[in-house]
Write a protein that holds these residues in place. Structure first.
Motif, PDB file in Angstrom:
ATOM      1  N   SER A   1       3.797   5.998  -3.490  1.00 55.35           N
ATOM      2  CA  SER A   1       3.020   6.945  -2.675  1.00 55.35           C
ATOM      3  C   SER A   1       2.530   6.331  -1.364  1.00 55.35           C
ATOM      4  CB  SER A   1       1.852   7.514  -3.473  1.00 55.35           C
ATOM      5  OG  SER A   1       0.981   6.497  -3.903  1.00 55.35           O
ATOM      6  N   CYS A   2       2.516   5.001  -1.271  1.00 56.87           N
ATOM      7  CA  CYS A   2       2.108   4.381  -0.001  1.00 56.87           C
ATOM      8  C   CYS A   2       3.185   4.531   1.063  1.00 56.87           C
ATOM      9  CB  CYS A   2       1.746   2.915  -0.187  1.00 56.87           C
ATOM     10  SG  CYS A   2       3.126   1.834  -0.609  1.00 56.87           S
ATOM     11  N   GLN A   3       4.381   4.926   0.631  1.00 61.88           N
ATOM     12  CA  GLN A   3       5.486   5.105   1.573  1.00 61.88           C
ATOM     13  C   GLN A   3       5.719   6.584   1.900  1.00 61.88           C
ATOM     14  OE1 GLN A   3       6.917   2.131   2.828  1.00 61.88           O
ATOM     15  NE2 GLN A   3       5.052   1.530   1.740  1.00 61.88           N
TER      16      GLN A   3
ATOM     17  N   GLU B   1      -2.746  -1.971  -5.339  1.00 55.86           N
ATOM     18  CA  GLU B   1      -3.187  -3.372  -5.244  1.00 55.86           C
ATOM     19  C   GLU B   1      -2.855  -4.021  -3.911  1.00 55.86           C
ATOM     20  OE1 GLU B   1      -2.982  -4.823  -9.900  1.00 55.86           O
ATOM     21  OE2 GLU B   1      -1.577  -5.653  -8.447  1.00 55.86           O
ATOM     22  N   CYS B   2      -1.714  -3.699  -3.348  1.00 55.11           N
ATOM     23  CA  CYS B   2      -1.298  -4.376  -2.109  1.00 55.11           C
ATOM     24  C   CYS B   2      -1.789  -3.649  -0.862  1.00 55.11           C
ATOM     25  CB  CYS B   2       0.217  -4.540  -2.066  1.00 55.11           C
ATOM     26  SG  CYS B   2       1.128  -3.031  -1.685  1.00 55.11           S
ATOM     27  N   GLY B   3      -2.523  -2.570  -1.060  1.00 55.12           N
ATOM     28  CA  GLY B   3      -3.090  -1.864   0.077  1.00 55.12           C
ATOM     29  C   GLY B   3      -2.096  -1.041   0.878  1.00 55.12           C
ATOM     30  N   GLY B   4      -0.932  -0.823   0.301  1.00 56.85           N
ATOM     31  CA  GLY B   4       0.039   0.048   0.962  1.00 56.85           C
ATOM     32  C   GLY B   4       1.139  -0.668   1.706  1.00 56.85           C
ATOM     33  N   SER B   5       1.345  -1.941   1.388  1.00 54.64           N
ATOM     34  CA  SER B   5       2.374  -2.695   2.107  1.00 54.64           C
ATOM     35  C   SER B   5       3.690  -2.795   1.340  1.00 54.64           C
ATOM     36  CB  SER B   5       1.866  -4.084   2.471  1.00 54.64           C
ATOM     37  OG  SER B   5       1.456  -4.764   1.321  1.00 54.64           O
ATOM     38  N   CYS B   6       3.890  -1.908   0.384  1.00 48.23           N
ATOM     39  CA  CYS B   6       5.144  -1.839  -0.364  1.00 48.23           C
ATOM     40  C   CYS B   6       5.455  -3.163  -1.061  1.00 48.23           C
ATOM     41  CB  CYS B   6       6.297  -1.414   0.551  1.00 48.23           C
ATOM     42  SG  CYS B   6       7.720  -0.742  -0.343  1.00 48.23           S
ATOM     43  N   ALA B   7       4.451  -3.681  -1.781  1.00 47.83           N
ATOM     44  CA  ALA B   7       4.642  -4.973  -2.437  1.00 47.83           C
ATOM     45  C   ALA B   7       4.176  -5.001  -3.883  1.00 47.83           C
ATOM     46  CB  ALA B   7       3.912  -6.059  -1.648  1.00 47.83           C
ATOM     47  N   CYS B   8       3.605  -3.914  -4.411  1.00 51.16           N
ATOM     48  CA  CYS B   8       3.038  -3.993  -5.757  1.00 51.16           C
ATOM     49  C   CYS B   8       3.526  -2.901  -6.713  1.00 51.16           C
ATOM     50  CB  CYS B   8       1.519  -3.947  -5.692  1.00 51.16           C
ATOM     51  SG  CYS B   8       0.844  -2.328  -5.245  1.00 51.16           S
ATOM     52  N   ALA B   9       3.883  -1.764  -6.210  1.00 53.34           N
ATOM     53  CA  ALA B   9       4.342  -0.617  -7.014  1.00 53.34           C
ATOM     54  C   ALA B   9       3.256  -0.013  -7.896  1.00 53.34           C
ATOM     55  CB  ALA B   9       5.575  -0.972  -7.827  1.00 53.34           C
ATOM     56  N   THR B  10       1.995  -0.306  -7.617  1.00 51.33           N
ATOM     57  CA  THR B  10       0.913   0.311  -8.394  1.00 51.33           C
ATOM     58  C   THR B  10       0.441   1.625  -7.763  1.00 51.33           C
ATOM     59  OG1 THR B  10      -0.818  -0.955  -7.270  1.00 51.33           O
ATOM     60  CG2 THR B  10       0.105  -1.915  -9.286  1.00 51.33           C
ATOM     61  N   CYS B  11       1.308   2.214  -7.011  1.00 53.52           N
ATOM     62  CA  CYS B  11       1.029   3.522  -6.399  1.00 53.52           C
ATOM     63  C   CYS B  11       2.158   4.488  -6.758  1.00 53.52           C
ATOM     64  CB  CYS B  11       0.895   3.384  -4.893  1.00 53.52           C
ATOM     65  SG  CYS B  11       2.428   2.807  -4.116  1.00 53.52           S
ATOM     66  N   HIS B  12       2.752   4.253  -7.902  1.00 55.12           N
ATOM     67  CA  HIS B  12       3.943   4.991  -8.348  1.00 55.12           C
ATOM     68  C   HIS B  12       3.622   6.469  -8.613  1.00 55.12           C
ATOM     69  CE1 HIS B  12       7.017   5.430 -11.903  1.00 55.12           C
ATOM     70  NE2 HIS B  12       7.472   5.999 -10.799  1.00 55.12           N
TER      71      HIS B  12
HETATM   72  S1  FES Z   1       0.272   0.293  -2.674  1.00 57.63           S
HETATM   73 FE1  FES Z   1       1.435  -1.453  -3.210  1.00 57.63          FE
HETATM   74  S2  FES Z   1       3.463  -0.706  -3.190  1.00 57.63           S
HETATM   75 FE2  FES Z   1       2.293   1.028  -2.678  1.00 57.63          FE
END
Ligand code: FES
Length: 105
Positions: free
Chosen positions: A85-87, A39-50
């Motif tokens: 996974s965005c990290q 959801e946050c596009g990879g900015s480490c703000a949503c955790a929907t890439c767990h």
């Molecule tokens: S994409 Fe939002 S925290 Fe990884």
């Protein structure tokens, strides 16, 4: 090129070739894999890439930042092997990596 196997929430498995510098989140989205919403596009703000990253593969990635660790702490499905996974940026290697995608939908 790193070969990444994603175990998906629907029970299926997908194999993706990931270029150096790309995140596991981006590679999943690029291949329309289910389970990673980002959801946050990879900015480490949503955790929907767990994802769950088994211990034997952690050496291929940087340690989690405090920001990532704090976000994971709020996940119901978090475990010792949880990562965002965005990290997870793929390095220039010939590694074969296996992750299990948590269902973020
Ligand atoms: S994409 Fe939002 S925290 Fe990884």
């Amino acid at each position: 090129m790193t070969k990444v196997t994603y175990d998906l929430p629907d029970g299926s498995t997908e194999h993706v070739d990931v270029e150096p510098g790309e995140t596991l989140m981006n590679a999943a989205l690029r291949n329309n894999l289910p389970g990673i919403v980002a959801e946050c596009g990879g900015s480490c703000a949503c955790a929907t890439c767990h994802v769950h990253l088994p211990k034997q593969y952690t050496r291929f990635f940087a340690e989690p930042t405090d920001e990532e660790t704090d976000l994971i702490a709020y996940l119901d499905a978090a475990d010792d092997d949880s990562r965002l996974s965005c990290q997870l940026v793929v390095a220039d290697s010939e590694a074969e990596i296996h992750v299990r995608v948590a269902d973020s939908r």
